[in-house]
Design a protein around this motif. Structure first.
Motif, short mmCIF file in Angstrom:
data_model
loop_
_atom_site.label_atom_id
_atom_site.label_comp_id
_atom_site.label_asym_id
_atom_site.label_seq_id
_atom_site.Cartn_x
_atom_site.Cartn_y
_atom_site.Cartn_z
N ALA A 1 3.60 -4.11 0.02
CA ALA A 1 4.41 -4.03 -1.28
C ALA A 1 3.32 -3.80 -2.31
O ALA A 1 3.88 -3.23 -3.45
N ARG A 2 2.20 -4.34 -2.35
CA ARG A 2 1.47 -4.35 -3.38
C ARG A 2 1.11 -2.87 -3.74
O ARG A 2 0.80 -2.58 -4.56
N LYS A 3 0.93 -2.00 -2.59
CA LYS A 3 0.33 -0.76 -2.70
C LYS A 3 1.54 0.11 -3.36
O LYS A 3 1.38 0.75 -4.18
N ASP A 4 2.85 -0.36 -2.92
CA ASP A 4 3.95 0.26 -3.56
C ASP A 4 4.06 0.20 -4.98
O ASP A 4 4.29 1.16 -5.82
N ALA A 5 3.56 -0.98 -5.52
CA ALA A 5 3.66 -1.39 -6.70
C ALA A 5 2.50 -0.50 -7.71
O ALA A 5 2.82 -0.10 -8.79
N VAL A 6 1.55 -0.42 -7.02
CA VAL A 6 0.11 0.35 -7.66
C VAL A 6 0.69 1.58 -7.82
O VAL A 6 0.66 2.25 -8.83
N ALA B 1 5.89 3.01 3.27
CA ALA B 1 5.88 3.94 2.01
C ALA B 1 4.78 4.81 2.07
O ALA B 1 3.53 4.46 2.04
N VAL B 2 5.19 6.06 2.09
CA VAL B 2 3.93 7.26 2.21
C VAL B 2 4.21 8.08 1.45
O VAL B 2 5.36 8.57 0.57
N CYS B 3 3.24 9.16 1.05
CA CYS B 3 3.55 10.38 0.29
C CYS B 3 4.50 11.35 1.09
O CYS B 3 4.33 11.60 2.24
N PRO C 1 -1.85 7.12 6.05
CA PRO C 1 -2.23 7.10 4.44
C PRO C 1 -1.27 6.33 3.91
O PRO C 1 -0.51 7.09 2.91
N GLN C 2 -1.24 5.28 3.72
CA GLN C 2 -0.11 4.24 3.13
C GLN C 2 -0.35 4.28 1.47
O GLN C 2 -1.25 4.12 1.15
N GLY C 3 0.73 4.41 0.95
CA GLY C 3 0.65 4.55 -0.69
C GLY C 3 0.74 5.88 -0.98
O GLY C 3 0.62 6.85 -0.60
N GLY C 4 0.14 5.83 -2.40
CA GLY C 4 0.14 7.10 -3.05
C GLY C 4 -0.99 8.00 -2.49
O GLY C 4 -2.10 7.56 -2.10
N CYS C 5 -0.97 9.32 -2.55
CA CYS C 5 -1.84 10.27 -2.05
C CYS C 5 -2.97 10.47 -2.95
O CYS C 5 -2.74 10.19 -4.50
N ALA C 6 -3.98 11.09 -2.57
CA ALA C 6 -5.09 11.58 -3.54
C ALA C 6 -4.68 12.52 -4.87
O ALA C 6 -5.16 12.52 -5.70
N THR C 7 -3.60 13.27 -4.49
CA THR C 7 -3.08 14.24 -5.43
C THR C 7 -2.78 13.27 -6.69
O THR C 7 -3.21 13.70 -8.15
N LEU C 8 -1.90 12.15 -6.53
CA LEU C 8 -1.62 11.34 -7.72
C LEU C 8 -2.79 11.02 -8.64
O LEU C 8 -3.02 11.18 -9.65
N ARG C 9 -3.58 10.23 -7.57
CA ARG C 9 -5.07 9.73 -8.33
C ARG C 9 -5.81 10.89 -9.10
O ARG C 9 -6.37 10.71 -10.20
N LEU C 10 -5.81 12.15 -8.61
CA LEU C 10 -6.46 13.01 -9.28
C LEU C 10 -5.91 13.42 -10.74
O LEU C 10 -6.54 13.86 -11.31
N LEU C 11 -4.61 13.67 -10.53
CA LEU C 11 -3.89 14.03 -11.74
C LEU C 11 -3.99 12.92 -12.78
O LEU C 11 -3.88 13.29 -14.12
#
Length: 203
Positions: free
Chosen positions: A28-33, A158-160, A177-187
């Motif tokens: 749940a915390r990863k989803d919120a992040v 919850a995954v990309c 790879p749970q949560g947001g992927c590297a693409t979102l972080r790179l953007l």
């Protein structure tokens, strides 16, 4: 996952999280992040688009406005370059330059950089990045992995939606790879100097 899907997976030897069970606290915390990261990115892209339109000589045609280096002039202070804006090939206004001494970009490279990042290009990049956000959005998907006993386990996580296709299978739970992927972080990295940027978003 409905009861029939759970029963089918159980019959195949998969260990499933009971239907209706909420994700664990870490999940749940990863989803919120990730939700916060996507909200941050959309806000920055909206700002980029707004500023591109405001910079256009013709805001009503900003997506079609092209800037170009139109020439140079010299005076006692040196040589300076001019940038003009045009829509559909027709020049409408001189953006950088002018008749006063010292007017214009101080180097040709500076003028080329200004012209290259005209409103049309910025708006096209914003549109492409918005599409990437949609493509890499979080989805709740049944993910399969091999457990320590040599069997298979599955859970709705919850995954990309792009990086983790349907029916994905991983070597163990930690490899998912749970949560947001590297693409979102790179953007988000170009906005790392923004006060709302968070260190836990770094790739």
């Amino acid at each position: 996952m409905d009861e029939s899907q759970s029963a089918l997976l159980a019959a195949r030897g998969y260990r499933t999280r009971p239907a209706g069970t909420a994700p664990d606290g870490a999940g749940a915390r990863k989803d919120a992040v990730v939700d916060d990261l996507i909200e941050f990115l959309r806000a920055r892209l909206d700002e980029d688009a707004e500023r591109a339109r405001a910079a256009a000589a013709r805001p009503d045609a900003a997506s079609e406005e092209a800037w170009r280096v139109s020439g140079s002039h010299s005076d006692a202070g040196g040589t300076y370059w001019s940038v003009t804006a045009g829509v559909m090939g027709q020049e409408v206004v001189e953006l950088v330059g002018g008749g006063m001494s010292g007017g214009g970009a101080h180097t040709e490279g500076m003028a080329e950089h200004i012209a290259r990042h005209d409103p049309a290009r910025v708006l096209a990049e914003v549109d492409a990045k918005r599409r990437l956000l949609d493509l890499h959005a979080l989805v709740h998907r049944d993910v399969l992995w091999l457990d320590s006993e040599g069997g298979e386990a599955t859970e709705e996580i919850a995954v990309c939606g792009h990086c983790v296709p349907r029916h994905s299978c991983f070597s163990d739970r930690g490899a998912v790879p749970q949560g947001g992927c590297a693409t979102l972080r790179l953007l988000a990295t170009p906005y790392a100097d923004h006060p709302d940027y968070r260190n836990d978003w770094r790739p």
